[in-house]
Design an enzyme around this catalytic site. Sequence first.
Site, PDB file in Angstrom:
ATOM      1  N   TYR A 120       1.761  -5.715  13.300  1.00 39.19           N
ATOM      2  CA  TYR A 120       0.627  -4.995  12.698  1.00 39.19           C
ATOM      3  C   TYR A 120      -0.262  -4.377  13.766  1.00 39.19           C
ATOM      4  O   TYR A 120      -0.600  -5.011  14.764  1.00 39.19           O
ATOM      5  CB  TYR A 120      -0.196  -5.942  11.827  1.00 39.19           C
ATOM      6  CG  TYR A 120      -1.199  -5.232  10.959  1.00 39.19           C
ATOM      7  CD1 TYR A 120      -0.800  -4.199  10.119  1.00 39.19           C
ATOM      8  CD2 TYR A 120      -2.535  -5.596  10.975  1.00 39.19           C
ATOM      9  CE1 TYR A 120      -1.714  -3.542   9.311  1.00 39.19           C
ATOM     10  CE2 TYR A 120      -3.456  -4.943  10.166  1.00 39.19           C
ATOM     11  CZ  TYR A 120      -3.038  -3.914   9.338  1.00 39.19           C
ATOM     12  OH  TYR A 120      -3.950  -3.259   8.550  1.00 39.19           O
ATOM     13  N   ASP A 161      -5.472  -7.817   6.838  1.00 43.87           N
ATOM     14  CA  ASP A 161      -6.818  -7.714   7.388  1.00 43.87           C
ATOM     15  C   ASP A 161      -7.810  -7.620   6.240  1.00 43.87           C
ATOM     16  O   ASP A 161      -7.437  -7.743   5.069  1.00 43.87           O
ATOM     17  CB  ASP A 161      -6.934  -6.504   8.329  1.00 43.87           C
ATOM     18  CG  ASP A 161      -6.557  -5.191   7.661  1.00 43.87           C
ATOM     19  OD1 ASP A 161      -6.397  -5.154   6.422  1.00 43.87           O
ATOM     20  OD2 ASP A 161      -6.417  -4.186   8.379  1.00 43.87           O
ATOM     21  N   HIS A 194      -5.240 -12.307  14.928  1.00 39.84           N
ATOM     22  CA  HIS A 194      -3.956 -11.641  14.783  1.00 39.84           C
ATOM     23  C   HIS A 194      -3.166 -11.771  16.080  1.00 39.84           C
ATOM     24  O   HIS A 194      -3.661 -12.262  17.088  1.00 39.84           O
ATOM     25  CB  HIS A 194      -4.155 -10.153  14.475  1.00 39.84           C
ATOM     26  CG  HIS A 194      -4.742  -9.909  13.127  1.00 39.84           C
ATOM     27  ND1 HIS A 194      -5.286  -8.698  12.768  1.00 39.84           N
ATOM     28  CD2 HIS A 194      -4.883 -10.715  12.047  1.00 39.84           C
ATOM     29  CE1 HIS A 194      -5.726  -8.768  11.526  1.00 39.84           C
ATOM     30  NE2 HIS A 194      -5.493  -9.975  11.075  1.00 39.84           N
ATOM     31  N   GLU A 199       0.799  -1.229   0.000  1.00 42.76           N
ATOM     32  CA  GLU A 199       0.000   0.000   0.000  1.00 42.76           C
ATOM     33  C   GLU A 199       0.829   1.275   0.000  1.00 42.76           C
ATOM     34  O   GLU A 199       0.486   2.243  -0.669  1.00 42.76           O
ATOM     35  CB  GLU A 199      -0.931   0.057   1.226  1.00 42.76           C
ATOM     36  CG  GLU A 199      -1.992  -1.006   1.264  1.00 42.76           C
ATOM     37  CD  GLU A 199      -1.593  -2.115   2.190  1.00 42.76           C
ATOM     38  OE1 GLU A 199      -0.422  -2.527   2.132  1.00 42.76           O
ATOM     39  OE2 GLU A 199      -2.433  -2.569   2.973  1.00 42.76           O
ATOM     40  N   ARG A 259      -3.387  -3.069  13.674  1.00 44.50           N
ATOM     41  CA  ARG A 259      -4.855  -3.173  13.675  1.00 44.50           C
ATOM     42  C   ARG A 259      -5.226  -4.600  14.059  1.00 44.50           C
ATOM     43  O   ARG A 259      -5.237  -5.501  13.231  1.00 44.50           O
ATOM     44  CB  ARG A 259      -5.441  -2.795  12.317  1.00 44.50           C
ATOM     45  CG  ARG A 259      -5.247  -1.317  11.991  1.00 44.50           C
ATOM     46  CD  ARG A 259      -5.962  -0.892  10.720  1.00 44.50           C
ATOM     47  NE  ARG A 259      -5.731   0.522  10.476  1.00 44.50           N
ATOM     48  CZ  ARG A 259      -4.760   1.015   9.707  1.00 44.50           C
ATOM     49  NH1 ARG A 259      -3.916   0.172   9.115  1.00 44.50           N
ATOM     50  NH2 ARG A 259      -4.614   2.309   9.533  1.00 44.50           N
ATOM     51  N   ASP A 299      -1.904  -5.215   3.539  1.00 48.15           N
ATOM     52  CA  ASP A 299      -2.019  -5.472   4.979  1.00 48.15           C
ATOM     53  C   ASP A 299      -2.840  -6.724   5.293  1.00 48.15           C
ATOM     54  O   ASP A 299      -3.758  -7.090   4.548  1.00 48.15           O
ATOM     55  CB  ASP A 299      -2.644  -4.261   5.675  1.00 48.15           C
ATOM     56  CG  ASP A 299      -1.668  -3.101   5.797  1.00 48.15           C
ATOM     57  OD1 ASP A 299      -0.464  -3.315   5.584  1.00 48.15           O
ATOM     58  OD2 ASP A 299      -2.114  -1.978   6.099  1.00 48.15           O
TER      59      ASP A 299
END
Length: 709
Positions: free
Chosen positions: A303, A84, A350, A9, A305, A82
């Site tokens: 990560y 997610d 996660h 990204e 989130r 990412d």
Amino acid sequence: MKKGLVVVESPAKARTIGRILGRQYTVLASLGHIRDLPKSKLGVDVDNGFEPQYVVPKAKSKVVSEIREAAAKADAVYLATDPDREGEAISWHLIAAAKLEVPGRPLQRVVFHEITAEAVNRAFKNPREIDMHLVEAQQARRILDRLVGYKLSPLLWKKVQRGLSAGRVQSVAVRLVVDREREIEAFVAEEFWILRVKLTRPNGQDPFWAKVVALRDGKKLTVASEEVAASTLSQLVSGRYSVADVKTKSVPHKPAAPFTTSTLQQESSRRLHFTASQTMALAQQLYEGVSLGKGDSVGLITYMRTDSPHLATSAVAEIRDFVSSEFGQQFVPAKPHRYTSKSKFAQEAHEAIRPTSVANTPERMKAFLDSRQLRLYTLIWQRAVASQMSPSVYDNLTVTVEAATRGNDGFLLEATSSRCTFQGFERLYRERADEPESGEDDGTQLPDLKKGEKLAYADSDREQKFTQPPARYTEATLVKTLEQKGIGRPSTYAPTLSVIQYREYVMKEAGRFRPTKLGIVVNDLLNEHFPRVVDIGFTAKMEGQLDDVAQGERNWVSVVSEFYLPFASELDGAEQRIAHVDVTEPTNEVCPNCGKPMIVRSGRFGRFIACSGYPECKTTKKVTVPTGAHCPECGADIIVKRSKKGKTFYGCSKYPECKFAMPRKPVATPCPKCGKVQVPYGKTKTKCLSCGAVTLLAPAAAEGENGGA
């Protein structure tokens, strides 16, 4: 020779991964989403299975072309967005927009939760296909948000004012703030008094204070007036005192779990005074990679989130070894601490937010991070390491004293003290509380008392108190409540808090959220005519259904349909049912051109003051919020201002004639030495920007200047 193409990204992430993978790979950044629903229309075919109509924005056409051209020269394409739902959806959109699917050329998804050489190389050895369940969950959320936003926002524009918006999560967040404000307004304070007696041994030695807690028979003691307080203390003056009970209890305190997105935002707000958006922006930088010199770049944290407090087995082992060598074996628990999410709404499995290597201590990273990055990294590092340290241990001592008095059966008094006997994890880290603790233990240690021992009266005091209403939400407590109630998910907390402030539905006052008149009006309108949109339980249920889609247990179209059909029914005829609401506010000013009252209005660029005679009279002026301080250069008022990016700062009201500005809110009181501007300095002091003098604030002023934060 062809290379493998990797798409991520952000440019920062691309640089870090490029250094790890080497020259045999080309790494490009999509700069976020490269395909979305159109801005100019609904973009969802509600009559045909809610089919979305995706477009590539003009701003992304060049990026898409570059990725397509690079893919044509590659012998394999890897999508490393990412880990997610949002990242999965970006990868899926990339395939369609850049036409990446070519017969005979490998097209694979790689996922890693930390950007380190080990994690990235492992991911490339174990690629997978796009997880369409995650894509569909993200798509369903996007379509639901579009349906609510594009159907309700125009209605709010017509019935309230232009520039407003509604949303599934943001509208519920506003409701929480409005409901809390109404609880505060409806609250009736009740008076009560705290009574304390100073006791000593018969020889006058070893004095300590004990609180009057009950009647001698154990019945609750209610002291609701000064008269009752005075009467009770008059009886205690001549009381006969003896120790009724002494209890000592050793209490272990287990460390808090490593950070999830929610708890990181909460603790960062409490301890560092960062907003949720600032926290996530800094965490993104730490995750994507920081240059450690000599061209090396590595992600410092996993990560950011996530709603899981779980730590990988390898990370736990590394932390335990570090703690043993740094603090001693006694600070390592016999068995590793295991943490599970307290939220029944937790989703993808996660890992918690932790340092990618515990060897990268804050002290070692100090040379490579700016001050804000370092403060957040230190918080994450300390919390993760402390989570695997031994519990702290406290000896809690409670002494119960009987007071035999004339005229009744007497009273029971209680004194407590706590002593740390083993620091444990608190050697490194201690969690902050949402609200200041109001315990009676002031750190004073009680004397060594025995049951049955006689005591003597030495003094007494009384303190008037009032029950307090619930506190307004801070960023920390609002994020905590959203998570507890299942509203939104890790990726939504920060943008939700940003948008409700940007739309001026809520405002921060002394660090706490207070609804504006506009926010109350919009909330009440939605609550009356579209109750499901702002219903907390219904919104949480919708989040659960989206989780089911992500796990392949529900069809995304049925989830959207179950929401939309009743919603469309509520929309039918809404424009005729809903009356226009006036949200203007009166001021004490009159129009300099026509003499009519000036009122506060809101427009697409925020609030402004306008003549009530509009449209005949179009006089307007900016809303100015004084700080009480005066410009050190020209003496005019220093007022609150907002930059083009929406950030608050403080500047001279005579701009552009005077360009004085400052990032921190000034103190209204001028410096007692030179008369210039002061700013808060810690919790109880101020510091002059001109002469550097540090001044101690009076207690009341200190609380006001620091906003109770």
